[in-house]
Design an enzyme around this catalytic site. Structure first.
Site, mmCIF file in Angstrom:
data_model
loop_
_atom_site.group_PDB
_atom_site.id
_atom_site.type_symbol
_atom_site.label_atom_id
_atom_site.label_comp_id
_atom_site.label_asym_id
_atom_site.label_seq_id
_atom_site.Cartn_x
_atom_site.Cartn_y
_atom_site.Cartn_z
ATOM 1 N N TYR A 187 6.320 -3.609 -16.883
ATOM 2 C CA TYR A 187 6.106 -5.053 -16.891
ATOM 3 C C TYR A 187 7.319 -5.701 -17.543
ATOM 4 O O TYR A 187 8.426 -5.233 -17.356
ATOM 5 C CB TYR A 187 4.774 -5.348 -17.609
ATOM 6 C CG TYR A 187 4.158 -6.655 -17.175
ATOM 7 C CD1 TYR A 187 3.863 -6.896 -15.842
ATOM 8 C CD2 TYR A 187 3.886 -7.654 -18.098
ATOM 9 C CE1 TYR A 187 3.324 -8.109 -15.425
ATOM 10 C CE2 TYR A 187 3.340 -8.867 -17.691
ATOM 11 C CZ TYR A 187 3.064 -9.086 -16.359
ATOM 12 O OH TYR A 187 2.534 -10.289 -15.963
ATOM 13 N N LYS B 57 -11.334 2.249 6.064
ATOM 14 C CA LYS B 57 -10.081 2.185 6.821
ATOM 15 C C LYS B 57 -8.873 2.419 5.903
ATOM 16 O O LYS B 57 -7.934 3.128 6.269
ATOM 17 C CB LYS B 57 -9.991 0.812 7.473
ATOM 18 C CG LYS B 57 -8.901 0.686 8.489
ATOM 19 C CD LYS B 57 -9.468 0.561 9.873
ATOM 20 C CE LYS B 57 -8.370 0.708 10.901
ATOM 21 N NZ LYS B 57 -8.871 0.627 12.264
#
Lengths: 378, 378
Positions: B29, B84
């Protein structure tokens, strides 16, 4: 940089179910998925029990106000959102899904966030510039029934309040008596002023780059006009330096190197200085101490008392999603700040805030949110 | 069902970089992310080298046409989209990001997909009902510069074509000579008709629930009117049963149990029957064989020749994203089908299509896409 390049980004979307043969396939996909799909069709709330993303957080940004970088747009903001997702997982076990946007139009951002909301348990708005960020968040809070939080506003406000709670203990001053000067009237400054006011701080004065936000000024946007209801009640005007004289607390969310030790000397005895401009603060911690500040915090990890949003948002979203509240309220934010402050058992001038890697942090914050949620249901 | 509940959904967003201490935090970060952010700001394409989601696929659905379940809406569609995503990772190593929508308005869906597009390397549209799916996909293909594919259309069409290529070899018939009857004029039926036509099948007749799609009919939507340019050139009218007489190929993407062995007997010698209604086909494979079909395929995993989209979309998106093409063209789809067919070295009546777990599948399909992309650049 090398780490980012080597890993080709920071995230991996993994399957928690094995997919190694036809049998696995029939469970993870058709016909197996029909089971959870039909259950959720009967009761939407079961999506929390049966899907991952509904326990996760969308990290939505248009890249218009990235800390230290400005309006860099969606693609360039992506590494920051991926970093945020990595921290959500590390600190709260929550799945974070970056969503960067090709638009900076508030209405379109609202439309998009509302449209994708059924996918997620919560929405973390990130790095969206003021004043657009206020309208976008407010509208989404009103129009959605999942928690929405603009972290640049409230994450910052919660951690500042936590630090202030402990700092006031150290200098033995009361929230009702102190005068707090906040420099910076963007997302973080406005939200901090509001939260401190809700917490019971009575005397708050906000400054922007043109000085004290006061009734006489013609250049104020609606947000700044509105904040005058709870700040600057004596309608003082002048510069930041003027208002610092005899102030008890300085909170900076503005620009590098605005102040010097001599300015801090003009503040009241046992002053508190929290200077968070990034990466270079409004005044370096050493210099603030030379100016006589009793407690000093900044946004930097190389000095004590780093005011870091990561202390707040993982626990806030964890608590909010696990208790399935539809709103993150001011009461919850104050409870989160108090919980965060209380993780430090014996606050000292060099330790007003816990370490982000302290495992108690996320639980303390999440449990504070959950308690409010439970109390409300009673 | 138990597996879905136990795992609480199927996905986990993991960090590829460690976050165990302040140093890690500063890389994953701030301030570490500023490096890749600034690089991408200079050159947007570097997002592919420096972020994960830009190598990933958004799986966008409004839940309006879920296989076997119908219009179940976004929350209930979520388990399917998660499945999926699990398959994208398992078969292509791609990160899939489910995005289900609270709207079924085509314009809003287009706005949303365009807005979130900078996040992703490609967009897989999923389970969106016809005829809206055609307009949505067409507009997004035109207005975005990342690959967009509605899998219900083209995934199905590619696998059907692959199966047909091998089936025709077995019965020794030529694509230019066969008469193909497609029953079902929704997403899959229309796309299959178009792809077969592009591949060189000259005689295609499409039927819907009111019989043969022909010029005389007053009840045709624009999509069905348009498909008449390439189908039913002799403008035959009548029922499915009428047109099956002497047909060489039946392709079903419609409803359970429409046909009987006696119908198959009316077809030409060495007929090919691919009956994909789910979970119960237009005619059960055993019965089609009793009717004299030489090659039989279905959507079922418990019979030979399962026509399964998972044979196509992982490789198609892998190839498209890795070669960074902006479009998945008809040429690519035909190349993908040919590559898929060629994975079966010696096709037999019981094996016209490879197994989804055959590792050669995804590479064959992806490489076929990449080759077209390379040839185009030359």
């Amino acid at each position: 940089m090398a780490a980012h390049k080597k890993a080709r980004g920071k995230l991996s979307v993994e399957s928690k179910l094995p997919v190694n043969n036809r049998h696995d396939l029939s469970i993870a996909y058709t016909p197996g998925v029909a089971g959870p799909a039909l259950e959720i069709l009967k009761n939407k709330k079961l999506a929390y029990d049966l899907t991952s993303t509904k326990n996760g957080v969308a990290i939505i940004s248009d890249g218009s106000a990235v800390l230290g970088l400005g309006n860099i747009g969606p693609e360039a903001a992506l590494p920051i959102m991926e970093g945020k997702a990595a921290l959500f997982k590390r600190f709260a076990g929550l799945d974070g899904f970056p969503v960067v946007l090709s638009t900076q139009d508030p209405e379109t951002i609202i439309t998009v966030a509302k449209a994708i909301a059924p996918t997620f348990g919560g929405i973390n708005l990130e790095d969206i510039s003021a004043p657009r960020c206020f309208e976008i968040e407010e509208r989404l809070k009103k129009e959605l029934n999942i928690p929405v939080m603009h972290d640049d506003q409230h994450g910052t406000a919660v951690v500042v309040l936590a630090g202030l709670i402990n700092a006031l203990k150290i200098v033995r001053k009361k929230k009702e008596k102190v005068r707090v000067v906040i420099n910076g009237a963007g997302a973080a400054g406005i939200a901090t002023a509001k939260l401190l006011h809700k917490y019971g701080v009575k005397n708050i004065i906000l400054c922007d780059s043109n000085g004290i936000v006061s009734k006489g000024r013609k250049d104020l946007n609606n947000i700044k006009k509105e904040i005058l209801r709870i700040t600057n009640k004596k309608n003082t005007s002048g510069t930041l330096r003027d208002v610092l004289i005899d102030a008890d607390v300085f909170i900076g969310v503005s620009k590098a190197r605005l102040l010097q030790a001599s300015d801090i000397k003009t503040m009241a005895n046992k002053s508190i200085v929290i200077a968070m401009a990034n990466p270079v603060p409004e005044i370096m911690p050493d210099e603030a101490k030379r100016g006589g500040a009793a407690v000093v915090g900044s946004g930097r990890s190389d000095y004590p008392n780093q005011i870091n949003n990561v202390l707040a948002y993982p626990g806030i979203f964890k608590g909010a999603i696990e208790s399935r509240v539809s709103q993150i309220t001011d009461k919850m934010k104050i409870a989160a700040a108090e919980a965060l402050a209380s993780v430090v058992k014996k606050p000292t001038a060099n330790r007003i805030i816990p370490d982000p890697f302290d495992k108690k942090v996320v639980l303390a914050v999440a449990n504070a949110i959950k308690k409010i949620a439970r109390d409300k249901r009673k």
